[in-house]
Design a protein around this motif. Structure first.
Motif, PDB file in Angstrom:
ATOM      1  N   GLN A 167       1.006  -1.308  -0.051  1.00  0.00           N
ATOM      2  CA  GLN A 167      -0.034  -0.149  -0.002  1.00  0.00           C
ATOM      3  C   GLN A 167       0.922   1.272   0.021  1.00  0.00           C
ATOM      4  O   GLN A 167       1.951   1.294   0.690  1.00  0.00           O
ATOM      5  CB  GLN A 167      -1.112  -0.077   1.126  1.00  0.00           C
ATOM      6  N   GLU A 168       0.403   2.349  -0.784  1.00  0.00           N
ATOM      7  CA  GLU A 168       1.093   3.522  -0.820  1.00  0.00           C
ATOM      8  C   GLU A 168       0.154   4.841  -0.162  1.00  0.00           C
ATOM      9  O   GLU A 168      -1.068   4.529  -0.544  1.00  0.00           O
ATOM     10  CB  GLU A 168       1.736   3.965  -2.053  1.00  0.00           C
ATOM     11  N   ILE A 169       0.650   5.388   0.744  1.00  0.00           N
ATOM     12  CA  ILE A 169       0.236   6.712   1.204  1.00  0.00           C
ATOM     13  C   ILE A 169       0.950   7.901   0.811  1.00  0.00           C
ATOM     14  O   ILE A 169       1.925   7.843   0.905  1.00  0.00           O
ATOM     15  CB  ILE A 169       0.007   6.473   2.830  1.00  0.00           C
ATOM     16  N   PRO A 170       0.168   8.854   0.225  1.00  0.00           N
ATOM     17  CA  PRO A 170       0.740   9.972  -0.491  1.00  0.00           C
ATOM     18  C   PRO A 170       1.121  10.933   0.572  1.00  0.00           C
ATOM     19  O   PRO A 170       0.796  10.654   1.776  1.00  0.00           O
ATOM     20  CB  PRO A 170      -0.395  10.657  -1.176  1.00  0.00           C
ATOM     21  N   PRO A 171       1.949  11.813   0.233  1.00  0.00           N
ATOM     22  CA  PRO A 171       2.731  12.697   1.043  1.00  0.00           C
ATOM     23  C   PRO A 171       1.519  13.446   2.161  1.00  0.00           C
ATOM     24  O   PRO A 171       0.417  13.950   1.275  1.00  0.00           O
ATOM     25  CB  PRO A 171       3.621  13.684   0.413  1.00  0.00           C
ATOM     26  N   GLY A 172       1.720  13.557   3.169  1.00  0.00           N
ATOM     27  CA  GLY A 172       0.363  14.095   4.099  1.00  0.00           C
ATOM     28  C   GLY A 172      -0.813  13.296   4.095  1.00  0.00           C
ATOM     29  O   GLY A 172      -1.782  13.943   4.729  1.00  0.00           O
ATOM     30  N   GLY A 221       9.861   5.603   3.475  1.00  0.00           N
ATOM     31  CA  GLY A 221       9.183   6.620   3.974  1.00  0.00           C
ATOM     32  C   GLY A 221       8.945   6.419   5.417  1.00  0.00           C
ATOM     33  O   GLY A 221       9.326   5.722   6.253  1.00  0.00           O
ATOM     34  N   ARG A 222       8.082   7.551   6.008  1.00  0.00           N
ATOM     35  CA  ARG A 222       7.604   7.354   7.397  1.00  0.00           C
ATOM     36  C   ARG A 222       6.075   6.977   7.717  1.00  0.00           C
ATOM     37  O   ARG A 222       5.351   7.368   6.735  1.00  0.00           O
ATOM     38  CB  ARG A 222       7.774   8.618   8.259  1.00  0.00           C
ATOM     39  N   MET A 223       5.744   6.702   8.679  1.00  0.00           N
ATOM     40  CA  MET A 223       4.305   6.110   8.941  1.00  0.00           C
ATOM     41  C   MET A 223       4.119   6.534  10.302  1.00  0.00           C
ATOM     42  O   MET A 223       4.690   6.070  11.162  1.00  0.00           O
ATOM     43  CB  MET A 223       4.036   4.841   8.419  1.00  0.00           C
ATOM     44  N   THR A 224       3.042   7.002  10.524  1.00  0.00           N
ATOM     45  CA  THR A 224       2.217   7.194  11.816  1.00  0.00           C
ATOM     46  C   THR A 224       0.955   6.072  12.070  1.00  0.00           C
ATOM     47  O   THR A 224       0.280   6.216  11.156  1.00  0.00           O
ATOM     48  CB  THR A 224       1.631   8.302  12.392  1.00  0.00           C
ATOM     49  N   ALA A 225       0.929   5.275  12.945  1.00  0.00           N
ATOM     50  CA  ALA A 225      -0.149   4.305  12.979  1.00  0.00           C
ATOM     51  C   ALA A 225      -0.916   4.460  14.178  1.00  0.00           C
ATOM     52  O   ALA A 225      -0.479   5.019  15.418  1.00  0.00           O
ATOM     53  CB  ALA A 225       0.669   2.710  13.399  1.00  0.00           C
ATOM     54  N   GLN A 226      -2.276   4.401  14.126  1.00  0.00           N
ATOM     55  CA  GLN A 226      -3.278   4.468  15.332  1.00  0.00           C
ATOM     56  C   GLN A 226      -3.868   3.140  15.365  1.00  0.00           C
ATOM     57  O   GLN A 226      -4.672   2.604  14.605  1.00  0.00           O
ATOM     58  CB  GLN A 226      -4.370   5.837  14.971  1.00  0.00           C
ATOM     59  N   ASN A 244       0.571   9.322   6.621  1.00  0.00           N
ATOM     60  CA  ASN A 244       2.102   9.774   6.289  1.00  0.00           C
ATOM     61  C   ASN A 244       2.315  11.169   6.791  1.00  0.00           C
ATOM     62  O   ASN A 244       1.845  11.932   6.344  1.00  0.00           O
ATOM     63  CB  ASN A 244       2.245   9.601   4.801  1.00  0.00           C
ATOM     64  N   PRO A 245       3.191  11.132   7.768  1.00  0.00           N
ATOM     65  CA  PRO A 245       3.484  12.616   8.329  1.00  0.00           C
ATOM     66  C   PRO A 245       4.509  13.379   7.583  1.00  0.00           C
ATOM     67  O   PRO A 245       4.839  14.705   7.501  1.00  0.00           O
ATOM     68  CB  PRO A 245       4.233  12.344   9.871  1.00  0.00           C
ATOM     69  N   ASP A 246       4.971  12.932   6.433  1.00  0.00           N
ATOM     70  CA  ASP A 246       6.034  13.357   5.567  1.00  0.00           C
ATOM     71  C   ASP A 246       5.337  14.218   4.575  1.00  0.00           C
ATOM     72  O   ASP A 246       4.603  13.743   3.742  1.00  0.00           O
ATOM     73  CB  ASP A 246       6.923  12.400   5.007  1.00  0.00           C
ATOM     74  N   PRO A 247       5.532  15.446   4.406  1.00  0.00           N
ATOM     75  CA  PRO A 247       4.726  16.344   3.226  1.00  0.00           C
ATOM     76  C   PRO A 247       5.254  16.208   2.143  1.00  0.00           C
ATOM     77  O   PRO A 247       4.847  16.649   1.030  1.00  0.00           O
ATOM     78  CB  PRO A 247       4.686  17.920   3.847  1.00  0.00           C
ATOM     79  N   ASP A 248       6.378  15.553   1.801  1.00  0.00           N
ATOM     80  CA  ASP A 248       7.055  15.633   0.449  1.00  0.00           C
ATOM     81  C   ASP A 248       7.294  14.056  -0.149  1.00  0.00           C
ATOM     82  O   ASP A 248       7.572  13.966  -1.329  1.00  0.00           O
ATOM     83  CB  ASP A 248       8.565  16.106   0.531  1.00  0.00           C
ATOM     84  N   ARG A 249       7.365  13.016   0.797  1.00  0.00           N
ATOM     85  CA  ARG A 249       7.746  11.890   0.313  1.00  0.00           C
ATOM     86  C   ARG A 249       6.420  10.732   0.552  1.00  0.00           C
ATOM     87  O   ARG A 249       5.912  10.739   1.704  1.00  0.00           O
ATOM     88  CB  ARG A 249       8.815  11.434   0.956  1.00  0.00           C
ATOM     89  N   PRO A 250       6.062   9.983  -0.532  1.00  0.00           N
ATOM     90  CA  PRO A 250       5.050   9.138  -0.055  1.00  0.00           C
ATOM     91  C   PRO A 250       5.700   7.892   0.901  1.00  0.00           C
ATOM     92  O   PRO A 250       6.877   7.593   0.943  1.00  0.00           O
ATOM     93  CB  PRO A 250       4.755   8.528  -1.377  1.00  0.00           C
ATOM     94  N   CYS A 251       4.775   7.248   1.569  1.00  0.00           N
ATOM     95  CA  CYS A 251       5.230   6.032   2.322  1.00  0.00           C
ATOM     96  C   CYS A 251       4.486   4.729   1.799  1.00  0.00           C
ATOM     97  O   CYS A 251       3.344   4.563   1.378  1.00  0.00           O
ATOM     98  CB  CYS A 251       4.470   6.450   3.747  1.00  0.00           C
ATOM     99  N   ARG A 252       5.464   3.728   1.730  1.00  0.00           N
ATOM    100  CA  ARG A 252       4.939   2.427   1.195  1.00  0.00           C
ATOM    101  C   ARG A 252       5.117   1.460   2.330  1.00  0.00           C
ATOM    102  O   ARG A 252       6.253   1.418   3.078  1.00  0.00           O
ATOM    103  CB  ARG A 252       5.587   2.190  -0.039  1.00  0.00           C
ATOM    104  N   PHE A 253       4.078   0.514   2.317  1.00  0.00           N
ATOM    105  CA  PHE A 253       4.435  -0.524   3.362  1.00  0.00           C
ATOM    106  C   PHE A 253       3.847  -1.796   2.761  1.00  0.00           C
ATOM    107  O   PHE A 253       2.805  -1.834   1.729  1.00  0.00           O
ATOM    108  CB  PHE A 253       3.680  -0.268   4.668  1.00  0.00           C
TER     109      PHE A 253
END
Length: 349
Positions: free
Chosen positions: A255-260, A279-284, A313-322
């Motif tokens: 899965q990919e989450i876009p920047p922000g 990238g970086r990821m915040t999980a709840q 995805n807390p990064d405003p510039d880079r997507p996160c993939r997991f």
């Protein structure tokens, strides 16, 4: 009354069983959900250089139903034989796998699948890049392993494994020896028409054997389409409705989450491991926040009331993939699996 009956009555086996399940529920509530890359338990053994997130003998994790580990291959891993059903995601590098004398090539982004066969499948993974090692991530279901009479037989040692006082290991042959290959009975399609339910079981057996032989042993990530759904943007590698793979032991997607951006929010039975690829990821997870970096894992525990989770995805510039993987119990236990599978909130369009 027999002695066994008396002993059982004295022990109160029913109460012991209740306490066992209470212990498992307590582990799901209090065990580690966020498995940091920095805390991975590494060991160099006969088979490989392995880093464990989840393992039957690591008992402080909230999830206990699967084994999840990293493997680093400089030249070649060991060769061993077991009953299969394993799925392996290639993080980086390129090479090939020999499985029962059949070679399949792989590169970063591919998924290697080991079929489940009578007597097991002898296999070895070889890195073909002389300048850097290959790295991959393996998912194994503990339940499938136990119910397939799992046996691990080491046939050759890894290239960089050397016991104290031993001579340097010899270079591997490129294929397993004839004695290492497990005998796989050929399907007996068309011997007789199914006339009763026992015959239907034999027909199911034959269909399964053909899938083992003809199904994909490597799913090429670069060829997979992306879909946008209520949970976000995904690539499905193995799915209960996908008929092309040699094994269906796991459900697995990237899965990919876009920047922000954020994923959708779900309530699920649990039992899913998510590993950050980039990238970086915040999980709840059930109201608790976990900040994750590359190769960190969020392993959702199994709860009969379900687990609520969402990723950001807390990064405003880079997507996160997991990558996310779970044992495929869906066709037997239902997608709810005695709990709930619900979409609570959709990802942004």
């Amino acid at each position: 009354m027999s002695a066994n009956a008396v002993n059982a009555a004295q022990r109160d086996l029913y109460a012991e069983l209740q306490r066992y399940f209470e212990t498992m529920l307590q582990r799901a509530e209090t065990g580690r959900v966020h498995l940091r890359a920095a805390d991975i338990l590494w060991e160099r053994n006969r088979h490989a250089l392995l880093g464990y997130y989840l393992h039957p003998f690591i008992t402080d994790t909230a999830l206990h139903s699967m084994q999840l580990f990293l493997n680093v291959i400089k030249q070649h891993g060991g060769m061993h034989r077991h009953q299969g059903g394993v799925v392996i995601f290639v993080l980086e590098g390129k090479g090939y796998t020999i499985a029962d004398e059949q070679q399949v090539d792989w590169e970063a982004g591919d998924l290697i699948l080991l079929p489940m066969r009578p007597g097991g499948v002898a296999h070895q993974h070889i890195n073909t890049d002389p300048d850097k090692p290959s790295r991959w991530l393996a998912f194994i279901s503990n339940a499938f392993r136990e119910h397939s009479g799992y046996e691990i037989v080491q046939l050759k040692d890894a290239s960089d494994y050397q016991p104290a006082g031993a001579a340097a290991p010899a270079k591997p042959s490129s294929t397993p020896s004839d004695t290492a290959k497990a005998a796989t009975p050929a399907p007996r399609q068309g011997e007789r028409k199914a006339q009763n339910l026992l015959d239907e079981l034999f027909a199911m057996r034959d269909e399964f054997r053909l899938r083992n032989i003809n199904g994909l042993k490597v799913v090429k990530g670069k060829n997979l389409p992306w879909e946008t759904n209520a949970q976000g943007k995904m690539q499905w590698y193995v799915h209960p409705r996908k008929p092309d793979t040699c094994t269906k032991t796991f459900v697995l997607y990237v899965q990919e989450i876009p920047p922000g951006g954020r994923s959708g929010k779900q309530r699920v039975p649990g039992g899913i491991a998510h590993v950050v690829l980039s990238g970086r990821m915040t999980a709840q997870v059930d109201g608790k926040r976990y900040d994750c970096g590359e190769l960190d894992c969020i392993a959702l525990p199994i709860k009969h009331r379900g687990v609520e989770y969402q990723f950001f995805n807390p990064d405003p510039d880079r997507p996160c993939r997991f990558i996310a993987g779970a044992p495929n119990f869906y066709e037997i236990l239902g997608v709810d699996m005695g709990s709930e599978f619900e979409q609570l909130e959709e990802a942004p369009a």
